[in-house]
Design a protein around this motif. Structure first.
Motif, PDB file in Angstrom:
ATOM      1  N   MET A   1     -27.529  -9.274  12.159  1.00  0.00           N
ATOM      2  CA  MET A   1     -27.041  -8.151  12.973  1.00  0.00           C
ATOM      3  C   MET A   1     -26.569  -8.660  14.343  1.00  0.00           C
ATOM      4  O   MET A   1     -27.321  -9.290  15.075  1.00  0.00           O
ATOM      5  N   ASP A   2     -25.321  -8.387  14.664  1.00  0.00           N
ATOM      6  CA  ASP A   2     -24.800  -8.761  15.981  1.00  0.00           C
ATOM      7  C   ASP A   2     -25.417  -7.890  17.058  1.00  0.00           C
ATOM      8  O   ASP A   2     -25.528  -6.689  16.897  1.00  0.00           O
TER       9      ASP A   2
ATOM     10  N   GLN B   1     -17.484  -4.409  22.053  1.00  0.00           N
ATOM     11  CA  GLN B   1     -16.300  -4.960  21.393  1.00  0.00           C
ATOM     12  C   GLN B   1     -16.312  -4.531  19.931  1.00  0.00           C
ATOM     13  O   GLN B   1     -17.280  -4.788  19.229  1.00  0.00           O
ATOM     14  N   GLY B   2     -15.253  -3.905  19.518  1.00  0.00           N
ATOM     15  CA  GLY B   2     -15.099  -3.621  18.102  1.00  0.00           C
ATOM     16  C   GLY B   2     -15.963  -2.477  17.603  1.00  0.00           C
ATOM     17  O   GLY B   2     -16.476  -1.682  18.376  1.00  0.00           O
TER      18      GLY B   2
ATOM     19  N   HIS C   1     -26.813   1.122  13.479  1.00  0.00           N
ATOM     20  CA  HIS C   1     -28.009   0.344  13.794  1.00  0.00           C
ATOM     21  C   HIS C   1     -27.812  -0.475  15.063  1.00  0.00           C
ATOM     22  O   HIS C   1     -28.688  -0.548  15.928  1.00  0.00           O
ATOM     23  N   ALA C   2     -26.635  -1.063  15.188  1.00  0.00           N
ATOM     24  CA  ALA C   2     -26.326  -1.857  16.380  1.00  0.00           C
ATOM     25  C   ALA C   2     -26.313  -0.978  17.631  1.00  0.00           C
ATOM     26  O   ALA C   2     -26.709  -1.408  18.716  1.00  0.00           O
ATOM     27  N   VAL C   3     -25.875   0.273  17.457  1.00  0.00           N
ATOM     28  CA  VAL C   3     -25.839   1.217  18.576  1.00  0.00           C
ATOM     29  C   VAL C   3     -27.258   1.505  19.073  1.00  0.00           C
ATOM     30  O   VAL C   3     -27.534   1.499  20.277  1.00  0.00           O
ATOM     31  N   LEU C   4     -28.176   1.720  18.128  1.00  0.00           N
ATOM     32  CA  LEU C   4     -29.566   2.001  18.508  1.00  0.00           C
ATOM     33  C   LEU C   4     -30.226   0.775  19.139  1.00  0.00           C
ATOM     34  O   LEU C   4     -31.004   0.893  20.090  1.00  0.00           O
ATOM     35  N   THR C   5     -29.893  -0.401  18.610  1.00  0.00           N
ATOM     36  CA  THR C   5     -30.440  -1.641  19.166  1.00  0.00           C
ATOM     37  C   THR C   5     -30.003  -1.800  20.621  1.00  0.00           C
ATOM     38  O   THR C   5     -30.802  -2.165  21.488  1.00  0.00           O
TER      39      THR C   5
ATOM     40  N   VAL D   1     -22.087   7.848  18.654  1.00  0.00           N
ATOM     41  CA  VAL D   1     -21.883   6.952  19.796  1.00  0.00           C
ATOM     42  C   VAL D   1     -21.895   7.762  21.104  1.00  0.00           C
ATOM     43  O   VAL D   1     -22.453   7.325  22.113  1.00  0.00           O
ATOM     44  N   GLY D   2     -21.308   8.968  21.054  1.00  0.00           N
ATOM     45  CA  GLY D   2     -21.309   9.831  22.231  1.00  0.00           C
ATOM     46  C   GLY D   2     -22.726  10.163  22.666  1.00  0.00           C
ATOM     47  O   GLY D   2     -23.067  10.118  23.851  1.00  0.00           O
ATOM     48  N   ARG D   3     -23.551  10.464  21.682  1.00  0.00           N
ATOM     49  CA  ARG D   3     -24.939  10.791  22.012  1.00  0.00           C
ATOM     50  C   ARG D   3     -25.655   9.560  22.571  1.00  0.00           C
ATOM     51  O   ARG D   3     -26.464   9.663  23.493  1.00  0.00           O
ATOM     52  N   MET D   4     -25.326   8.389  22.021  1.00  0.00           N
ATOM     53  CA  MET D   4     -25.937   7.148  22.524  1.00  0.00           C
ATOM     54  C   MET D   4     -25.582   6.941  23.994  1.00  0.00           C
ATOM     55  O   MET D   4     -26.442   6.591  24.805  1.00  0.00           O
TER      56      MET D   4
END
Lengths: 131, 140
Positions: A1-2, A18-19, A24-28, A59-62
């Protein structure tokens, strides 16, 4: 996971997304940022979404969550570089992202952070007696 | 007058069983929207709608399928996306289309919001029978 790298420049944390991130990456990123705000005592967080092609409700909520979380940890969050098509889509989607501060680019975002914030509002309780 | 839309390109079928596959759906939808000559704003809208609907499929039904089709109605070309699952289904369709109503801890904008981002929106669901959402966006 990046993992999304978090850079520190004086008392600002800079995140450049980027990209296309999966959920999962958003939560991390959200958790990593909270940790780094506390560890560094940063006063500002700048999230650069110049390279982000879509912001959906997740993503908006994040972004809103990061701003709220950082505020509790004594840091101000500014989202910079939103594409016009992303802004149009977010409004139609129904996400206003209230409470989220934005700037058009990184330079303006940094300028916004280095400006002294608004004076805390004086409440009635604090008014001198008898005035 | 527009003719009834016909499918002009073989449909692309994608599985949605993980977060990675939601990302793949977004990428394929964007590639097709670019091919069809959608404006940047329309590309962004249709990819955002696809992202919401693909995530719904994953979160509410544990996964399902997406189909991407190119349509032609004699005037304009269209991008039709179908998201199908065998999940628990939606008991109250009206409620599910209301802004802010959520069953899964989200913002409740997935269905109602993506409906605003496309030209045509169809929701077919029954408890125990799964859900099929079909959306179409036309070129301008």
């Amino acid at each position: 996971m990046d993992r999304v790298p978090i850079l520190k420049i004086s008392d600002i944390l800079l995140v450049s997304i980027q990209g296309d991130l999966d959920d999962h990456a958003v939560l991390t990123l959200q958790e990593d940022l909270a940790d780094r705000v506390v560890a560094t005592g940063a006063l500002g967080v700048i999230i650069d979404i110049t390279a982000v092609e879509i912001v959906d409700s997740f993503v908006g909520r994040m972004l809103s969550t990061i701003a709220g979380m950082a505020r509790m940890l004594d840091a101000e969050t500014i989202v910079v570089g939103m594409r016009p098509a992303v802004a149009i889509t977010l409004v139609e989607l129904g996400l206003s992202l209230g409470g989220l501060r934005t700037a058009l680019d990184l330079e303006k975002g940094i300028a916004l952070l280095s400006r002294p914030g608004p004076e805390p509002a004086v409440t009635d309780d604090m008014s001198p007696v008898g005035q | 007058m527009s003719q009834p839309p016909r499918v002009v390109a073989p449909a692309e079928e994608l599985t949605i069983a993980s977060n990675d596959e939601v990302v793949i759906v977004r990428q394929k939808v964007r590639a097709t929207a670019i091919e069809l000559g959608f404006s940047l704003v329309d590309q962004t809208k249709v990819v955002t709608a696809a992202s919401e609907l693909a995530r719904n499929t994953l979160v509410h039904a544990g996964g399902g399928h997406a189909r991407i089709e190119v349509l032609d109605n004699g005037h304009r070309r269209g991008l039709r996306l179908t998201f199908a699952d065998n999940g628990p289904g939606i008991p109250d369709l009206q409620l599910a289309l209301t802004d802010g109503w959520s069953s899964g801890g989200g913002l409740g904008l997935g269905l109602s919001g993506s409906r605003r981002l496309v030209d045509e929106f169809e929701l077919d669901s029954e408890p125990g029978r799964g859900t099929v959402v079909t959306v179409t966006k036309w070129t301008r």
